[in-house]
Motif scaffolding. Structure first.
Motif, mmCIF file in Angstrom:
data_model
loop_
_atom_site.group_PDB
_atom_site.id
_atom_site.type_symbol
_atom_site.label_atom_id
_atom_site.label_comp_id
_atom_site.label_asym_id
_atom_site.label_seq_id
_atom_site.Cartn_x
_atom_site.Cartn_y
_atom_site.Cartn_z
ATOM 1 N N SER A 163 0.847 -1.198 0.000
ATOM 2 C CA SER A 163 0.000 0.000 0.000
ATOM 3 C C SER A 163 0.877 1.241 0.000
ATOM 4 O O SER A 163 1.857 1.302 0.754
ATOM 5 N N PRO A 164 0.541 2.246 -0.804
ATOM 6 C CA PRO A 164 1.305 3.495 -0.767
ATOM 7 C C PRO A 164 1.185 4.216 0.571
ATOM 8 O O PRO A 164 2.030 5.052 0.906
ATOM 9 N N LEU A 165 0.161 3.873 1.341
ATOM 10 C CA LEU A 165 -0.032 4.508 2.640
ATOM 11 C C LEU A 165 0.882 3.926 3.716
ATOM 12 O O LEU A 165 0.948 4.460 4.823
ATOM 13 N N ALA A 166 1.582 2.835 3.405
ATOM 14 C CA ALA A 166 2.389 2.148 4.414
ATOM 15 C C ALA A 166 3.746 2.801 4.649
ATOM 16 O O ALA A 166 4.451 2.449 5.599
ATOM 17 N N SER A 167 4.141 3.740 3.816
ATOM 18 C CA SER A 167 5.428 4.408 3.973
ATOM 19 C C SER A 167 5.383 5.404 5.131
ATOM 20 O O SER A 167 4.314 5.808 5.575
ATOM 21 N N LEU A 168 6.555 5.799 5.592
ATOM 22 C CA LEU A 168 6.626 6.768 6.681
ATOM 23 C C LEU A 168 5.918 8.053 6.283
ATOM 24 O O LEU A 168 6.197 8.631 5.229
ATOM 25 N N SER A 169 4.998 8.498 7.133
ATOM 26 C CA SER A 169 4.274 9.739 6.867
ATOM 27 C C SER A 169 5.242 10.913 6.904
ATOM 28 O O SER A 169 5.952 11.107 7.892
ATOM 29 N N SER A 170 5.260 11.678 5.837
ATOM 30 C CA SER A 170 6.182 12.808 5.743
ATOM 31 C C SER A 170 5.422 14.095 5.469
ATOM 32 O O SER A 170 4.769 14.218 4.425
ATOM 33 N N PRO A 171 5.496 15.071 6.380
ATOM 34 C CA PRO A 171 4.796 16.337 6.162
ATOM 35 C C PRO A 171 5.273 17.098 4.935
ATOM 36 O O PRO A 171 4.579 17.987 4.453
ATOM 37 N N SER A 172 6.443 16.733 4.399
ATOM 38 C CA SER A 172 6.941 17.399 3.194
ATOM 39 C C SER A 172 6.303 16.848 1.923
ATOM 40 O O SER A 172 6.431 17.441 0.850
#
Length: 345
Positions: A163-172
């Motif tokens: 899932s593309p949502l599984a990556s570390l959430s990055s505010p940038s």
């Protein structure tokens, strides 16, 4: 009553007909994911109703003020999708429980006027909470977001679920959603790593100020699980699974729903959920407690005690990566506070 799944999927999965007879000439089982890791079995329709009903009952208990902590260890089916089963999950009980809690009303401490509640979903399973995170990924665009999802999990090329949502959430990231957060950890994640990232979890919690917390307590990250990816212990050291749940249940002071999840070493899953139940009851069992004699007693060798200690796997989560996690989540917490301030929350 909370409704989430497509009616066609529900009609199929809840059919009273014998699945083994229907599947021979009905190709819809593929469309609805009733194959491979979600096979048909006798009593499936009853099972779906029982899992969903138990999680909804637990949520209802919280709403009515009958308890401040409710538990459904057979819940936590976080991979189930709106229109198909996935990853051993046939029904999206996590989502149903969240939707039910969302419909409650919370009296304001200032003027007694009722307002919409906020629900924080925290997922501790080894696998990413794709079903739940995707279901609420657009909720952050609301003028007054009610739901925040945060999944701590492992991810790697080819590791389920993709899932593309599984990556570390990055505010940038231009697509960053502060209410759909993801914190992937590498192999060997230890108590020390969880103790460190927990500070970020609590920053998000403090910024969001939830009325309800729903925790998916998957235990497939414990040492000894067949996946052998994380090296998490059950015990009382800072960052252990028990320590994390104790923080949620006894320090956060929020109405809390504890759900089950993954766990493929059955004796260790039983150990964990018994221990977490004792924490929720504020009657914590000693980790050196003997396993009582029963039919499955030999499976608890060699210790025959409650504890699930850490193993010797090296922790591959570097200080540099954990620094990045802390920076990302600190910024996420700031953005959450800003958005809720604008919303009047």
């Amino acid at each position: 009553m909370a409704v989430y799944h497509d009616s066609e999927y529900l009609d199929f999965i809840l059919s009273p007909y014998n699945f083994s007879e229907r599947l021979a000439g009905d190709l819809r089982h593929t469309e609805f994911g009733i194959e491979e890791d979600c096979p048909a079995f006798s009593g499936l329709s009853d099972y779906v109703c029982l899992v969903a009903g138990a999680s909804l009952k637990a949520a209802d208990t919280l709403q009515k003020g009958e308890a401040v902590i409710a538990i459904c260890w057979d819940g936590g089916r976080h991979h189930a999708q709106k229109s198909h089963a996935s990853g051993f999950c046939y029904v999206a009980d996590c989502i149903l429980a969240i939707l039910a809690l969302k419909r409650s009303r919370i009296p304001s401490p200032l003027n007694g006027v009722f307002r919409k509640p906020r629900i924080m979903y925290l997922d501790l399973d080894l696998h990413f909470s794709d079903g739940v995170s995707q279901a609420f990924a657009s909720s952050g665009s609301s003028s007054n977001p009610q739901i925040l999802t945060l999944s701590i999990h492992h991810t790697a090329p080819g590791f389920f679920p993709i899932s593309p949502l599984a990556s570390l959430s990055s505010p940038s990231d231009p697509c960053f959603d502060p209410f759909t957060l993801s914190l992937p950890l590498s192999r060997g994640a230890s108590d020390a790593t969880f103790a460190r990232v927990w500070k970020s979890v609590e920053k998000v919690k403090d910024a969001f100020q939830p009325n309800y917390v729903v925790v998916q307590c998957g235990v497939d990250g414990l040492a000894g699980d067949p996946y052998a990816i994380w090296n998490w212990s059950l015990g009382t050291t800072d960052g252990s699974l028990g320590w994390c749940i104790d923080r949620v249940c006894n320090s956060w002071r929020r109405k809390t729903l504890l759900l089950g999840g993954g766990g493929y070493n059955s004796p260790n899953a039983a150990r964990a959920w018994a221990y977490l139940t004792s924490i929720a009851l504020r009657n914590t069992l000693p980790l050196d407690a003997d396993i009582p004699d029963h039919a499955a007693f030999p499976l608890y060798s060699p210790s025959f005690t409650l504890d699930v200690p850490a193993g010797n796997a090296p922790d591959q989560n570097t200080d540099e990566y954990l620094d990045e996690v802390e920076d990302c989540f600190a910024r996420a917490a700031e953005i959450i506070e800003q958005k809720l301030s604008v919303a009047g929350g």
